[in-house]
Design a protein around this motif. Structure first.
Motif, PDB file in Angstrom:
ATOM      1  N   HIS A 417       0.813  -1.221   0.000  1.00 22.02           N
ATOM      2  CA  HIS A 417       0.000   0.000   0.000  1.00 22.02           C
ATOM      3  C   HIS A 417       0.843   1.267   0.000  1.00 22.02           C
ATOM      4  N   MET A 418       2.050   1.167   0.533  1.00 20.57           N
ATOM      5  CA  MET A 418       2.981   2.304   0.506  1.00 20.57           C
ATOM      6  C   MET A 418       2.388   3.574   1.082  1.00 20.57           C
ATOM      7  N   SER A 419       1.466   3.434   2.007  1.00 17.83           N
ATOM      8  CA  SER A 419       0.815   4.632   2.545  1.00 17.83           C
ATOM      9  C   SER A 419       1.811   5.559   3.226  1.00 17.83           C
ATOM     10  N   GLY A 420       2.764   4.953   3.949  1.00 20.65           N
ATOM     11  CA  GLY A 420       3.766   5.787   4.619  1.00 20.65           C
ATOM     12  C   GLY A 420       4.627   6.532   3.622  1.00 20.65           C
ATOM     13  N   LEU A 421       4.987   5.852   2.555  1.00 26.18           N
ATOM     14  CA  LEU A 421       5.820   6.485   1.536  1.00 26.18           C
ATOM     15  C   LEU A 421       5.062   7.587   0.804  1.00 26.18           C
ATOM     16  N   ARG A 422       3.783   7.355   0.531  1.00 23.62           N
ATOM     17  CA  ARG A 422       2.974   8.381  -0.150  1.00 23.62           C
ATOM     18  C   ARG A 422       2.860   9.634   0.701  1.00 23.62           C
ATOM     19  N   ARG A 423       2.628   9.439   2.014  1.00 21.65           N
ATOM     20  CA  ARG A 423       2.550  10.606   2.901  1.00 21.65           C
ATOM     21  C   ARG A 423       3.879  11.359   2.926  1.00 21.65           C
ATOM     22  N   PHE A 424       4.955  10.598   2.940  1.00 22.10           N
ATOM     23  CA  PHE A 424       6.282  11.221   2.948  1.00 22.10           C
ATOM     24  C   PHE A 424       6.503  12.046   1.677  1.00 22.10           C
ATOM     25  N   VAL A 425       6.072  11.487   0.530  1.00 19.52           N
ATOM     26  CA  VAL A 425       6.217  12.212  -0.743  1.00 19.52           C
ATOM     27  C   VAL A 425       5.426  13.511  -0.711  1.00 19.52           C
ATOM     28  N   GLU A 426       4.201  13.470  -0.195  1.00 18.28           N
ATOM     29  CA  GLU A 426       3.370  14.677  -0.108  1.00 18.28           C
ATOM     30  C   GLU A 426       4.023  15.741   0.770  1.00 18.28           C
ATOM     31  N   GLU A 427       4.582  15.306   1.889  1.00 15.60           N
ATOM     32  CA  GLU A 427       5.251  16.263   2.782  1.00 15.60           C
ATOM     33  C   GLU A 427       6.462  16.886   2.104  1.00 15.60           C
ATOM     34  N   ARG A 428       7.241  16.049   1.444  1.00 13.74           N
ATOM     35  CA  ARG A 428       8.432  16.557   0.765  1.00 13.74           C
ATOM     36  C   ARG A 428       8.085  17.468  -0.408  1.00 13.74           C
ATOM     37  N   MET A 429       6.977  17.162  -1.079  1.00 17.50           N
ATOM     38  CA  MET A 429       6.529  18.024  -2.179  1.00 17.50           C
ATOM     39  C   MET A 429       6.183  19.409  -1.669  1.00 17.50           C
ATOM     40  N   GLN A 430       5.542  19.491  -0.524  1.00 18.80           N
ATOM     41  CA  GLN A 430       5.218  20.795   0.069  1.00 18.80           C
ATOM     42  C   GLN A 430       6.491  21.574   0.385  1.00 18.80           C
ATOM     43  N   LEU A 431       7.490  20.860   0.927  1.00 15.76           N
ATOM     44  CA  LEU A 431       8.763  21.520   1.222  1.00 15.76           C
ATOM     45  C   LEU A 431       9.453  21.987  -0.059  1.00 15.76           C
ATOM     46  N   LEU A 432       9.356  21.170  -1.119  1.00 16.96           N
ATOM     47  CA  LEU A 432       9.969  21.546  -2.393  1.00 16.96           C
ATOM     48  C   LEU A 432       9.308  22.791  -2.970  1.00 16.96           C
ATOM     49  N   GLU A 433       7.977  22.841  -2.904  1.00 18.00           N
ATOM     50  CA  GLU A 433       7.258  24.019  -3.411  1.00 18.00           C
ATOM     51  C   GLU A 433       7.676  25.279  -2.664  1.00 18.00           C
ATOM     52  N   LYS A 434       7.817  25.172  -1.345  1.00 13.45           N
ATOM     53  CA  LYS A 434       8.256  26.331  -0.558  1.00 13.45           C
ATOM     54  C   LYS A 434       9.679  26.737  -0.951  1.00 13.45           C
ATOM     55  N   ALA A 435      10.536  25.735  -1.150  1.00 13.60           N
ATOM     56  CA  ALA A 435      11.919  26.029  -1.530  1.00 13.60           C
ATOM     57  C   ALA A 435      11.983  26.730  -2.883  1.00 13.60           C
ATOM     58  N   ILE A 436      11.152  26.287  -3.832  1.00  9.60           N
ATOM     59  CA  ILE A 436      11.120  26.932  -5.157  1.00  9.60           C
ATOM     60  C   ILE A 436      10.644  28.376  -5.024  1.00  9.60           C
ATOM     61  N   ASP A 437       9.601  28.593  -4.220  1.00 15.42           N
ATOM     62  CA  ASP A 437       9.115  29.960  -3.984  1.00 15.42           C
ATOM     63  C   ASP A 437      10.217  30.843  -3.416  1.00 15.42           C
ATOM     64  N   GLN A 438      10.975  30.292  -2.471  1.00 11.60           N
ATOM     65  CA  GLN A 438      12.061  31.067  -1.862  1.00 11.60           C
ATOM     66  C   GLN A 438      13.155  31.386  -2.872  1.00 11.60           C
ATOM     67  N   CYS A 439      13.459  30.419  -3.743  1.00  8.55           N
ATOM     68  CA  CYS A 439      14.464  30.667  -4.791  1.00  8.55           C
ATOM     69  C   CYS A 439      14.037  31.821  -5.688  1.00  8.55           C
ATOM     70  N   PHE A 440      12.800  31.759  -6.160  1.00  5.17           N
ATOM     71  CA  PHE A 440      12.318  32.772  -7.100  1.00  5.17           C
ATOM     72  C   PHE A 440      12.105  34.121  -6.426  1.00  5.17           C
ATOM     73  N   ALA A 441      11.888  34.114  -5.100  1.00  7.08           N
ATOM     74  CA  ALA A 441      11.680  35.375  -4.377  1.00  7.08           C
ATOM     75  C   ALA A 441      12.941  36.237  -4.382  1.00  7.08           C
ATOM     76  N   HIS A 442      14.100  35.602  -4.572  1.00  8.66           N
ATOM     77  CA  HIS A 442      15.350  36.366  -4.554  1.00  8.66           C
ATOM     78  C   HIS A 442      15.435  37.379  -5.689  1.00  8.66           C
ATOM     79  N   VAL A 443      14.669  37.160  -6.745  1.00  6.98           N
ATOM     80  CA  VAL A 443      14.773  38.048  -7.904  1.00  6.98           C
ATOM     81  C   VAL A 443      13.846  39.249  -7.793  1.00  6.98           C
TER      82      VAL A 443
END
Length: 724
Positions: A417-443
């Motif tokens: 079922h990989m439920s734990g892995l799916r939740r982990f992916v969702e959490e990491r995706m949220q962190l990635l989106e925030k990181a991308i926003d922070q990168c682009f905010a520098h400009v």
């Protein structure tokens, strides 16, 4: 939204009519061996091993592909998991062995580009060269811009100009017949006769050099000459394809000329906007030196000069130091401090193609041609190594999954079922989106400062352009050409004009270092984008390994390995996509301004009659003033920020979709995704061996390189040419 659709609107691996097509045929071995001739034996051995590894991997993939096709050929419907495998296999089978490495050589006519290429490839007359003459000039202007295609115009001589040229050529040839042997030899050494013969033969055919002026006037040219006397060539914006750019300038122009400085600026823009990771200045004809003049003006007097050779070597060393410092300062102003281009061991080369062949004054090594050739070889060898490593690793992951499809054992419920892995992916995706926003905010802040600077300086910039008309009767036609081309014009005689770029330059001055920082490689901190994507990839792979250790992966280590490899494949392709998109983002400022000023350009282009030039300038001034008052620069800022947002959406949607599909495929066999497939255990075992061979090939290459370096150290050093 169009930007996002370009990226995320595609299924990971859609099945279409090409599903059952035959993979492309293997290249013949003789073709492969031919490509290795330029490499020393040590590097040839490494390349052949990589080629063999790649070829065997393709064969295993082809066999697996054929087995899968046969197992589903008569089925009414193909399960999704099998579709995924078939398309991934076909994509890998047809993947090019090695994408071209584009090295751009840019320089003024007569700078020595053709002679340099001939020397590098060890083919003295591969491209036509002729002393001081211009034999391979065709592109009048090379420059970055916001168009999809470049247009180069070759302006041919008029009838009257050609008659005058023809008279001079025939006079030259007949004069050498009348001269004594000593004077004729002088003409031969200057290559003027050879050039005259070459021109006449190209236009009128063999034997034309023996005809007189009147006979040639009556002769019909071999090729068709357009009535407009203009040949137009169109091609894509090639400077942005280049991963390496060499700006070529001969030794006599490098200190005072402006052409190479303009080309260096364009090259640095290519680093900002395209795939370029390395820029260098190549100073040609470095054997040229007038000794009495050099000794008279020589600034370094701590050591006596005994010969022409010593003077040439000293002068070249001084030029390298001076130009290296200037180029480093340019790069530091425009690019981030940790940009890869700063790490280059050589930013300036002093080369002599003539001495490479003759070695009357310099040794082969001192001409620095071997250094450039070695640079190219190392890049190609490194790219081949990385490509084959990635290729074999991806193929191994696919064979792991294919072989596991036929497993009928009961799998651990937690992994199914990989439920734990799916939740982990969702959490990491949220962190990635925030990181991308922070990168682009520098400009954002540099953009705002740049907009303020542009508003404050646009009238001065515009005035400097329009004041060219003083004392220049032809400026009216130039201005009309600028307007007809929406603010951009390149001619044979004038420096390239881009009014849109000039007006937005104050914004680029502010954002350039930050923009380069966003798209650089490095640690996952600050504004760099790719390191955050790499960190996301590694976190997923570590989580899968952690789950595997906790559960033992007793039953399904194949799928675990597949997941780890496939994540690398999905996210590994992201960098090239991002690099393609960054060009559009970077150019969005000038394209926005060009779009806003288009009505103004069109109105000015229609003006004719009395005082047309002054009226055109008035229209441009008023149009620019009006657009600035209505927020032209602010709109350009918004459009660039919108492009950044679209890139973020494309990245996150692609990652989410691909990883979700991959996890679904690797989860359960009981949900109708799969069917029993043909036995691929033999292919899996072969692929396992090939995967293990990667390390062995790399170790062999290191060992051979060490042996080569040892032998070079033990060999006697080469003696230079006799001093003169």
């Amino acid at each position: 939204m169009a930007e996002t659709e370009d990226f995320v609107g595609q299924e990971p691996h859609p099945v279409d009519d090409d599903l059952f097509k035959e993979p492309m045929k293997k290249r013949r071995r003789s073709d492969r061996d031919q490509r290795f001739r330029a490499f020393p034996s040590v590097e040839q051995s490494a390349l052949k091993e990589y080629e063999k590894l790649e070829s065997r991997t393709r064969r295993v993939l082809s066999n697996t592909y054929q087995k899968l096709i046969q197992s589903v050929f008569l089925d009414d419907s193909i399960p999704n998991g099998v579709k995924y495998l078939i398309n991934r296999l076909l994509a890998l089978i047809e993947k090019p062995s090695l994408d071209p490495i584009y090295i751009g050589l840019f320089g003024s006519s007569g700078a020595g580009k053709s002679s340099l290429i001939n020397a590098i490839i060890q083919q003295e007359m591969f491209l036509p060269v002729s002393g001081e003459s211009i034999c391979t000039s065709c592109i009048v202007q090379v420059s970055s811009g916001c168009c999809e295609q470049y247009e180069a115009k070759i302006h041919l001589l008029s009838d009257q100009e050609w008659k005058e040229e023809l008279k001079n050529l025939t006079k030259l040839l007949h004069r050498t017949e009348e001269l004594g042997r000593e004077e004729a030899d002088k003409w031969d050494r200057d290559d003027a006769v050879e050039e005259a013969i070459w021109k006449l033969q190209i236009l009128y055919g063999n034997g034309a050099e023996r005809k007189n002026y009147e006979e040639l006037l009556r002769a019909k040219p071999k090729g068709k000459i357009p009535t407009s006397r203009i040949i137009t060539l169109k091609a894509e914006e090639t400077i942005d394809k280049c991963s390496v750019i060499w700006v070529i300038s001969d030794i006599e122009r490098v200190s005072g000329g402006r052409a190479h400085e303009n080309l260096l600026n364009e090259s640095i823009k290519a680093c900002q906007r395209g795939f370029c990771r390395d820029v260098a200045l190549v100073v040609t004809k470095s054997d040229k030196l007038h000794l009495p003049e050099y000794l008279r003006e020589r600034k370094v007097r701590n050591q006596a000069i005994q010969s022409q050779r010593e003077a040439v070597l000293e002068r070249n060393a001084v030029i390298k130091l001076q130009r290296n410092k200037i180029l480093k300062e340019k790069l530091t102003r425009k690019l981030p401090a940790d940009s890869k281009v700063h790490d280059a061991s050589d930013l300036v080369y002093t080369v002599s193609a003539q001495e490479y062949w003759q070695q009357a004054l310099l040794t082969e090594e001192e001409t620095e041609i071997p250094k450039l050739r070695e640079y190219i070889r190392k890049r190609l060898l490194d790219k081949k190594r990385r490509m084959v490593t990635k290729y074999v690793t991806e193929a191994f992951g696919l064979l792991l999954l294919t072989d596991s499809f036929n497993c009928t054992e009961n799998l651990p419920n937690e992994f199914l079922h990989m439920s734990g892995l799916r939740r982990f992916v969702e959490e990491r995706m949220q962190l990635l989106e925030k990181a991308i926003d922070q990168c682009f905010a520098h400009v954002v802040q540099p953009l705002q400062e740049g907009v303020r600077n542009a508003r404050a300086s646009y009238r001065r910039i515009l005035g400097a352009f329009l004041v060219r008309s003083r004392g220049n009767q032809g400026f009216h036609q130039t201005l009309k050409a600028v307007c007809l081309k929406n603010g951009i014009y390149a001619s044979r005689t004038l420096t390239r004009i881009d009014l849109n770029e000039a007006i937005t330059q104050p914004i680029y001055d502010q954002i350039d270092p930050v923009f380069g920082g966003i798209f650089r490689a490095g640690k996952p901190t600050g504004s760099a984008l790719m390191p955050h994507i790499d960190a996301f990839k590694h976190s997923l792979q570590e989580k899968m390994t952690e789950i595997g250790i906790r559960n033992g992966w007793k039953y399904d280590s194949c799928k675990k390995s597949f997941l780890i490899q496939e994540i690398s494949a999905i996210l590994g392709d992201m960098e090239e996509h991002i690099l393609r998109k960054k060009r559009r983002i970077y150019e969005s400022l000038t394209t926005s301004v060009q779009s806003d000023l288009k009505p103004c350009y069109e109105e000015a282009a229609q003006i004719t009659g009395k005082k047309a030039c002054e009226r055109m300038k008035d229209v441009i001034r008023r149009g620019v003033d009006q657009q600035v008052a209505e927020g032209m620069f602010e709109r350009a800022q918004e459009r660039m920020q919108h492009q950044f947002q679209q890139l973020k959406n494309g990245i996150t949607e692609k990652v989410k979709g691909s990883i979700a599909t991959m996890l679904t495929l690797a989860s359960s066999q009981g949900d109708g995704l799969y069917k029993e497939l043909a036995d691929v255990k033999s292919e899996y075992r072969e692929m396992e061996k090939l995967h293990r061979s990667l390390r062995e090939v790399a170790e062999n290459a290191v060992l051979r390189r060490g042996m080569q370096e040892f032998l070079l150290k033990m060999s006697p050093s080469k003696v230079g040419p006799p001093t003169t």
